[in-house]
Every structure is written in structure tokens, then in C-alpha cells.
Design a protein around this motif. Structure first.
Motif, PDB file in Angstrom:
ATOM      1  N   THR A  74       0.843  -1.201   0.000  1.00 14.67           N
ATOM      2  CA  THR A  74       0.000   0.000   0.000  1.00 14.67           C
ATOM      3  C   THR A  74       0.874   1.246   0.000  1.00 14.67           C
ATOM      4  O   THR A  74       0.620   2.208  -0.733  1.00 14.67           O
ATOM      5  CB  THR A  74      -0.935  -0.008   1.222  1.00 14.67           C
ATOM      6  OG1 THR A  74      -1.716  -1.203   1.172  1.00 14.67           O
ATOM      7  CG2 THR A  74      -1.841   1.206   1.251  1.00 14.67           C
ATOM      8  N   ASP A 178       0.747  -4.350  -9.362  1.00 19.25           N
ATOM      9  CA  ASP A 178       0.531  -4.777  -7.980  1.00 19.25           C
ATOM     10  C   ASP A 178       0.686  -6.294  -7.959  1.00 19.25           C
ATOM     11  O   ASP A 178      -0.197  -7.032  -8.396  1.00 19.25           O
ATOM     12  CB  ASP A 178      -0.873  -4.361  -7.522  1.00 19.25           C
ATOM     13  CG  ASP A 178      -1.190  -4.880  -6.126  1.00 19.25           C
ATOM     14  OD1 ASP A 178      -0.322  -5.519  -5.494  1.00 19.25           O
ATOM     15  OD2 ASP A 178      -2.332  -4.645  -5.665  1.00 19.25           O
ATOM     16  N   SER A 201       4.295  -6.828  -0.696  1.00 16.91           N
ATOM     17  CA  SER A 201       4.553  -6.726   0.746  1.00 16.91           C
ATOM     18  C   SER A 201       5.348  -7.928   1.225  1.00 16.91           C
ATOM     19  O   SER A 201       5.092  -9.055   0.793  1.00 16.91           O
ATOM     20  CB  SER A 201       3.236  -6.724   1.528  1.00 16.91           C
ATOM     21  OG  SER A 201       2.548  -5.528   1.332  1.00 16.91           O
ATOM     22  N   LYS A 204       3.289 -11.018   3.073  1.00 17.86           N
ATOM     23  CA  LYS A 204       2.523 -12.027   2.327  1.00 17.86           C
ATOM     24  C   LYS A 204       3.408 -13.161   1.805  1.00 17.86           C
ATOM     25  O   LYS A 204       2.912 -14.177   1.341  1.00 17.86           O
ATOM     26  CB  LYS A 204       1.776 -11.376   1.160  1.00 17.86           C
ATOM     27  CG  LYS A 204       0.658 -10.458   1.627  1.00 17.86           C
ATOM     28  CD  LYS A 204      -0.425 -10.329   0.604  1.00 17.86           C
ATOM     29  CE  LYS A 204      -1.283  -9.103   0.863  1.00 17.86           C
ATOM     30  NZ  LYS A 204      -2.377  -9.335   1.788  1.00 17.86           N
TER      31      LYS A 204
HETATM   32  C1  LIG Z   1      -3.751  -7.617  -4.410  1.00 18.16           C
HETATM   33  C2  LIG Z   1      -3.374  -6.830  -3.183  1.00 18.16           C
HETATM   34  N1  LIG Z   1      -2.871  -5.594  -3.324  1.00 18.16           N
HETATM   35  C3  LIG Z   1      -2.483  -4.842  -2.280  1.00 18.16           C
HETATM   36  C4  LIG Z   1      -2.618  -5.311  -0.998  1.00 18.16           C
HETATM   37  C5  LIG Z   1      -2.200  -4.439   0.137  1.00 18.16           C
HETATM   38  O1  LIG Z   1      -1.168  -5.037   0.855  1.00 18.16           O
HETATM   39  P1  LIG Z   1      -0.669  -4.404   2.228  1.00 18.16           P
HETATM   40  O2  LIG Z   1      -1.878  -4.322   3.110  1.00 18.16           O
HETATM   41  O3  LIG Z   1       0.348  -5.375   2.724  1.00 18.16           O
HETATM   42  O4  LIG Z   1      -0.114  -3.063   1.938  1.00 18.16           O
HETATM   43  C6  LIG Z   1      -3.169  -6.580  -0.790  1.00 18.16           C
HETATM   44  C7  LIG Z   1      -3.395  -7.095   0.575  1.00 18.16           C
HETATM   45  O5  LIG Z   1      -4.314  -7.822   0.840  1.00 18.16           O
HETATM   46  C8  LIG Z   1      -3.545  -7.364  -1.904  1.00 18.16           C
HETATM   47  O6  LIG Z   1      -4.047  -8.599  -1.774  1.00 18.16           O
END
Ligand SMILES: Cc1ncc(COP(=O)(O)O)c(C=O)c1O
Length: 390
Positions: A74, A178, A201, A204
Motif C-alpha cells: 500500500t 501490484d 509486501s 505475504k
Molecule cells: C492484491 C493486493 N494488493 C495490495 C494489498 C495491500 O497489501 P498491504 O496491506 O500489505 O499493503 C493486498 C493485501 O491484501 C492485496 O491482496
């Protein structure tokens, strides 16, 4: 003993022992700041950060100086918008394109720009019958956001073809990928994809929260979005410096902001990095590459859930995750009832409201697996869902 069945790896992955061990070892035995000290321990931390950067670069087929540490996907997605909109060449008449499989973090920073009048128009890439982005539908646009794998549908998108199609329509299009879910299941190749920015991230992929990766293909033409310690080579009173000296950028039009920036990646990393989290990244990647989540468990869950009449599966059998709804029940109620049986699944709109709206549902229930899950976990979960549905 922990009797929780954890089937929510797509939200955040459980940490392998090697990651926990590396962080504890760093905190206990090797802790110091990076990029500042000259003592042996500080230099060792610099080496650890540099080695981690190289490992991440290898992981996504980038060069080490294209890998920037952020606090997460994010953060990276918001920073890309902040970076792009502060470049002298940024034009407020620009357009951007998204798709309905986007996570809120990927699209909202752009939508906000539009509400504030800093971007002209939002296009949407068309989705086919499986909700995959159709490369032929990619519009002519200045900026393109691509979700490489939806966190609701778990299907890998053909990122290379999508970017190639976008570049045929506009060779200067800026592409932002992303890869938050994709990175868990498939090899990323930023060179083959030909993308300009990519984010994911750490948490994950089995590393800690608080660290993320932002790939920036070409920093030479960019000014930073954040200022502070670590990203500046020299500051103030540098009248003799010329633009571009030492490969660094020089703000010559504002004497109060008279500074020479470091090159990438340091120019993007103002302030102290999340060091203990970075210490866990290399073991997380090593572990993930050897133990990707076993998607046969998802196929098995699919086959079993399909037998339950009131369950409607939203994902395909070959997807990396399984999302479903139950006739006549709100997804949050189903999720809460499954959770009451010590089984962790995700329920709700999953920060991906657009795809749910498109399917005409308020949300869904998601099963996702990590390398620790077994067929026994799936069998127990199916039993519980069977009881709830009856
Ligand atoms: C496809 C996708 N994009 C972005 C994010 C955001 O990740 P973070 O909350 O680690 O910043 C997520 C988290 O669930 C995601 O699944």
C-alpha cells in the motif's frame, strides 16, 4: 498446542522458523542502524541490507539498484502516485486505467487524484468471462495499474501481454504492477514484463509486516517523494555543483533546497529502514521458493465444496485461492461461524469492492493456503461448512 486452522495466507502468511530466527538473531546479536555508522557492527548491517537487496533483485529479475524498501504494498502504491505527480513532466490532463480486479490500495490513490482534479479521466480494462484482464481491451492511457493476481479470484494475469498491448497504444505509458498476491505463487520477471513500477509486501511471502518492495525501473528521470536522512549526498552551499555530477540530481532552481541526491535506491529511502524486517526477507524468499503453497489443496477444497448444494464457488478450480458464497447467508455470517470453529478464513469485501459489486454480491468467503496447511485442515473446514450450511 495451537489448534487453530489457518486458511488465510492471502491476508498474511504464517512465518517460517527461519524468518523468526533471523529476526531474533539480528535483534539480539547484530542490531545497529544502516547507512550511518562506520563501526564494524553498523557496516555489517549495511552489508546485510545490501545482500538482501541483491536477493530480492534476483527474486524478481531486477538489478539491485532498482529495488527500494518500503513499508508495504500500500505504501509503495501510494508512493508511486506521489512520485509521478511531482515530476515536472506530469500533466494534469493525464489519464489512467485500472480494472475491476484491483485491490483498494491499487486504485484509490489514483481515484483520489481524479476527485481533486489532478487527473482527467479513469478508464477500465475489460475483463473476460473468468474476470481476467483482456489484453486486447487495454485502453490508450498515460498510466496503467495492473493487478497481477486478484486477492478474490486468485488467477495470474498475463502481465507481459497487457503491458505490450498498452505500449502499442501509447509507447510512453507508465505501468504499475501490484504483485502482492502473484508473488506468492509465481516467478516474477520485471524485465520480461517490461513494467515501470512493481510492488509487493514482505508479510505475504512469509517475511514480517512493515517491509515491502518497490521496483523502480528508471530512477534517473525521477525526483524523490520523501526527503530526509540517507537520501542526500550533500546539502546546502554547493554552488559549484553541476546538474548530474556524479550521476546525482541537483536542484539548482531553489537555493534553499540546494541539494545533491544520492542515486537509487538510497534516494528513495529517507529515514531509518525497517531493519529487523529486512533481516527476515532473505530467509522468507529462500523458504518460499522451496515451499510454495500447495495448490492441490485448493483444488481438493474446490471439489469438496462443489458437492454442497447451497455453496456457490466464485473462483476457477486452477486458481491460487478459493472464494465462495452461500445462498441465503451473508458472507460475514458464514465467516464468523467458520471462525467460531477455530478456523481462520477471510470474509467480506476483502478490500476489493469493485469485483464484488460487479458480481452483484456484498462480499465473499476466501480460503487460502500456506505451506503449513494439510489436507486434514481442508477436511475439517469442509465438515464445518457442511454443518453451517445445513
Ligand atoms: C492484491 C493486493 N494488493 C495490495 C494489498 C495491500 O497489501 P498491504 O496491506 O500489505 O499493503 C493486498 C493485501 O491484501 C492485496 O491482496
Amino acid at each position: 498446542m495451537n489448534k487453530i486452522i489457518y486458511l488465510d495466507a492471502a491476508a498474511t502468511m504464517q512465518k517460517p522458523d527461519c524468518v523468526i530466527g533471523a529476526e531474533v538473531d539480528f535483534l539480539r546479536n547484530s542490531y545497529a542502524n544502516a547507512g550511518r555508522g562506520i563501526c564494524t557492527r553498523a557496516v555489517a548491517v549495511d552489508d546485510m541490507v545490501a545482500a538482501t537487496r541483491r536477493r530480492v533483485a534476483e527474486f524478481i529479475n531486477a538489478d539491485a539498484n532498482q529495488v527500494v524498501f518500503t513499508s508495504g504494498a500500500t505504501d509503495g502504491l501510494n508512493r508511486v502516485v506521489n512520485i509521478l505527480t511531482r515530476q515536472p513532466w506530469y500533466a494534469e490532463m493525464s489519464t489512467f486505467a485500472v480494472s475491476d480486479i484491483d485491490h483498494h490500495s491499487a486504485r484509490l490513490p489514483w481515484q483520489e487524484l481524479m476527485y481533486d482534479g489532478h487527473i482527467r479521466k479513469m478508464f477500465k480494462c475489460e475483463l473476460d468471462e473468468n474476470f481476467d484482464i483482456n489484453p486486447n481491451s487495454v485502453p490508450k492511457t498515460d498510466f496503467l495499474v495492473i493487478t497481477a493476481m486478484s486477492n478474490v479470484l486468485g488467477r495470474s494475469q498475463d502481465v507481459r501481454a497487457i503491458i505490450a498491448a498498452a505500449r502499442r497504444k501509447n509507447p510512453d505509458v507508465v505501468t504499475i504492477v501490484d504483485a502482492s498476491q502473484y508473488v506468492v505463487h509465481e516467478k516474477i520477471d520485471v524485465k520480461e514484463w517490461d513494467c515501470d513500477f512493481l510492488v509487493f509486501s514482505g508479510h505475504k511471502i512469509g517475511a514480517d509486516t512493515g517491509v515491502g518492495i518497490l521496483y523502480i525501473r528508471d530512477s534517473k528521470k525521477l525526483f524523490p517523494d520523501k526527503f530526509g536522512g540517507g537520501m542526500v549526498l550533500r546539502v546546502g552551499g554547493i554552488e559549484s555543483a553541476t546538474k548530474g555530477s556524479g550521476g546525482a540530481l541537483f536542484y539548482e532552481n531553489n537555493p534553499d533546497l540546494n541539494l545533491i541526491l544520492n542515486e537509487s535506491p538510497e534516494m528513495w529511502e529517507a529515514g531509518t529502514l525497517p531493519l529487523s524486517q529486512i533481516a527476515g526477507l532473505t530467509p522468507a524468499i529462500d523458504y518460499l521458493e522451496k515451499h510454495r503453497p500447495n495448490l492441490d489443496l485448493i483444488k481438493y477444497a474446490y471439489d469438496e465444496l462443489e458437492k454442497i448444494p447451497k455453496v456457490k464457488i466464485l473462483t476457477t478450480r486452477d486458481a491460487a485461492i478459493l472464494s465462495f458464497v452461500v445462498d441465503g447467508m451473508h458472507p460475514l455470517d458464514v465467516g464468523a461461524l467458520i471462525g467460531a470453529n477455530d478456523i481462520c478464513v477471510r470474509a467480506g469485501n476483502m478490500c476489493a469492492a469493485w469485483i464484488h459489486t460487479r458480481m452483484g454480491i456484498p462480499g465473499s468467503i476466501r480460503i487460502s493456503v500456506g505451506s503449513q496447511n494439510t489436507i486434514d485442515d481442508i477436511n475439517k473446514t469442509i465438515d464445518v461448512i457442511n454443518k453451517i450450511v445445513k
